[in-house]
Write a protein that holds these residues in place. Structure first.
Motif, PDB file in Angstrom:
ATOM      1  N   PHE A 131       0.904  -1.198  -0.047  1.00  0.00           N
ATOM      2  CA  PHE A 131       0.081   0.080   0.140  1.00  0.00           C
ATOM      3  C   PHE A 131       0.734   1.379  -0.072  1.00  0.00           C
ATOM      4  CE2 PHE A 131       0.649  -1.065   4.335  1.00  0.00           C
ATOM      5  CZ  PHE A 131       0.965   0.184   5.107  1.00  0.00           C
ATOM      6  N   VAL A 132       0.090   2.504  -0.308  1.00  0.00           N
ATOM      7  CA  VAL A 132       0.797   3.669  -0.476  1.00  0.00           C
ATOM      8  C   VAL A 132       0.346   4.549   0.493  1.00  0.00           C
ATOM      9  CG1 VAL A 132       1.174   5.709  -2.091  1.00  0.00           C
ATOM     10  CG2 VAL A 132       1.185   3.247  -2.835  1.00  0.00           C
ATOM     11  N   LEU A 174      -7.188   9.766   2.216  1.00  0.00           N
ATOM     12  CA  LEU A 174      -7.180  10.184   3.616  1.00  0.00           C
ATOM     13  C   LEU A 174      -7.845  11.467   3.984  1.00  0.00           C
ATOM     14  CD1 LEU A 174      -3.656   9.419   4.747  1.00  0.00           C
ATOM     15  CD2 LEU A 174      -5.588   8.218   5.158  1.00  0.00           C
ATOM     16  N   THR A 175      -8.110  12.686   2.850  1.00  0.00           N
ATOM     17  CA  THR A 175      -8.741  13.736   2.902  1.00  0.00           C
ATOM     18  C   THR A 175     -10.116  13.459   3.052  1.00  0.00           C
ATOM     19  OG1 THR A 175      -6.906  14.946   2.073  1.00  0.00           O
ATOM     20  CG2 THR A 175      -8.930  16.080   2.119  1.00  0.00           C
ATOM     21  N   ASN A 176     -10.504  12.741   1.986  1.00  0.00           N
ATOM     22  CA  ASN A 176     -11.939  12.212   1.834  1.00  0.00           C
ATOM     23  C   ASN A 176     -12.583  11.826   3.135  1.00  0.00           C
ATOM     24  OD1 ASN A 176     -11.887  13.297  -0.780  1.00  0.00           O
ATOM     25  ND2 ASN A 176     -11.952  11.252  -1.655  1.00  0.00           N
ATOM     26  N   ARG A 177     -11.655  10.701   3.684  1.00  0.00           N
ATOM     27  CA  ARG A 177     -12.335  10.087   4.883  1.00  0.00           C
ATOM     28  C   ARG A 177     -12.127  11.086   6.219  1.00  0.00           C
ATOM     29  NH1 ARG A 177     -11.495   4.976   7.479  1.00  0.00           N
ATOM     30  NH2 ARG A 177     -12.692   5.010   9.341  1.00  0.00           N
ATOM     31  N   MET A 200      -6.237   1.163   8.164  1.00  0.00           N
ATOM     32  CA  MET A 200      -7.128   0.572   7.409  1.00  0.00           C
ATOM     33  C   MET A 200      -7.512   1.338   6.333  1.00  0.00           C
ATOM     34  SD  MET A 200     -11.249  -0.077   8.735  1.00  0.00           S
ATOM     35  CE  MET A 200     -10.662  -1.296  10.168  1.00  0.00           C
ATOM     36  N   GLU A 201      -7.719   2.603   5.893  1.00  0.00           N
ATOM     37  CA  GLU A 201      -8.026   3.283   5.057  1.00  0.00           C
ATOM     38  C   GLU A 201      -7.037   3.230   3.647  1.00  0.00           C
ATOM     39  OE1 GLU A 201     -10.023   5.595   2.186  1.00  0.00           O
ATOM     40  OE2 GLU A 201     -10.673   5.132   4.418  1.00  0.00           O
ATOM     41  N   LEU A 202      -5.626   2.758   4.114  1.00  0.00           N
ATOM     42  CA  LEU A 202      -4.635   3.009   3.314  1.00  0.00           C
ATOM     43  C   LEU A 202      -4.419   1.717   2.626  1.00  0.00           C
ATOM     44  CD1 LEU A 202      -1.807   5.235   4.530  1.00  0.00           C
ATOM     45  CD2 LEU A 202      -3.465   5.712   2.736  1.00  0.00           C
TER      46      LEU A 202
END
Length: 287
Positions: A131-132, A174-177, A200-202
């Motif tokens: 992941f990034v 991340l910004t959207n979340r 979790m998001e990434l």
């Protein structure tokens, strides 16, 4: 604006010193200093946030955010004995091998970002994922590397991850979340107090298929230009169709066939797989 803020700070200090010299009334001093303290705090706050009045993140912000998140990851993994960061000091062969491929990618006309690779090992639960994170950080689990058979496959994976990083899609996720103010707070040095949610998001929440298609286009361009066997990369999608990494970066079921058909005698006729060097590199990592 920075110079004005600094000048204002010097002025306040000089003024406070002068006031102490001339004042002989303790109550007036307390009231005066309280007023100055409040006004100074408000002014400094406006100085530090002025660059973000338009709710935009700069490249420097992304670097700061990525570093903050990485440090929070390190703290998390130090407490979790299952996750091990495979450091450069302990695994120099693997890092050198992968960084050489990253330099090769950077020297193509298709991608320019040189990412920072972090190798992870989950000792108890197989995790074939990568992941990034913002700021050019890329995390690759050892289980994903062990699943691959050729350097050509790793080159395809690395190029896709690099394209994702360069697109700043992780920052946007991340910004959207969590919101723009949250990201700005991290850029200004705020603590990542929700690192489980960030992780979790990434690494678990899938990317948009349109974005993934653009990353894969970069992969195909690089593989063809660098003389790799694109059909070797296609084998990964024929034989390993349910990897965690594939769930994070979802493609159409026909993507393996798309890769296979991309090979032609005009601009994509490479045959390099580098199976033996790749397997030798894997032998230096935990099995």
């Amino acid at each position: 604006m920075q110079a004005i803020c600094s000048l204002h700070s010097l002025y306040l200090r000089a003024f406070i010193t002068f006031h102490f010299l001339i004042s002989d009334m303790k109550s007036r001093t307390i009231i005066f200093l309280s007023f100055l303290l409040i006004s100074t705090m408000l002014f400094v706050q406006s100085c530090s946030t002025e660059a973000h009045d338009k709710n935009e993140l700069t490249t420097a912000d992304e670097v700061a955010i990525g570093q903050s998140i990485h440090q929070a990851f390190l703290q998390k993994w130090q407490k979790d004995s299952n996750i091990v960061l495979l450091s450069i000091a302990n695994y120099p062969v693997a890092h050198k091998y992968i960084n050489n491929l990253q330099n090769q990618i950077k020297n193509t006309p298709y991608l320019s970002q040189l990412t920072t690779i972090h190798l992870l090992h989950n000792k108890n639960t197989p995790t074939a994922n990568a992941f990034v994170a913002p700021g050019g950080h890329v995390y690759i689990y050892n289980d994903l590397l062990q699943t691959l058979n050729y350097e050509s496959q790793l080159m395809g994976v690395l190029t896709s991850l690099t394209a994702c990083s360069e697109s700043k899609a992780a920052t946007q996720k991340l910004t959207n979340r969590f919101s723009v103010p949250y990201m700005i707070d991290l850029a200004l040095g705020g603590n990542v107090d929700n690192i489980d949610d960030v992780l979790m998001e990434l690494q678990d929440i899938p990317y948009d298929t349109t974005g993934v298609a653009s990353y894969d286009q970069k992969s195909m361009q690089v593989l063809c230009a660098e003389g790799y066997n694109i059909q070797g990369y296609a084998d990964l999608f024929f034989l390993q169709s349910n990897l965690k990494w594939m769930q994070l970066f979802p493609r159409a079921n026909t993507f393996g066939q798309t890769l296979f058909n991309r090979q032609d005698s005009t601009d994509c006729s490479g045959s390099v797989d580098n199976e033996i060097p790749y397997k030798n590199m894997l032998g230096t990592l935990p099995q």
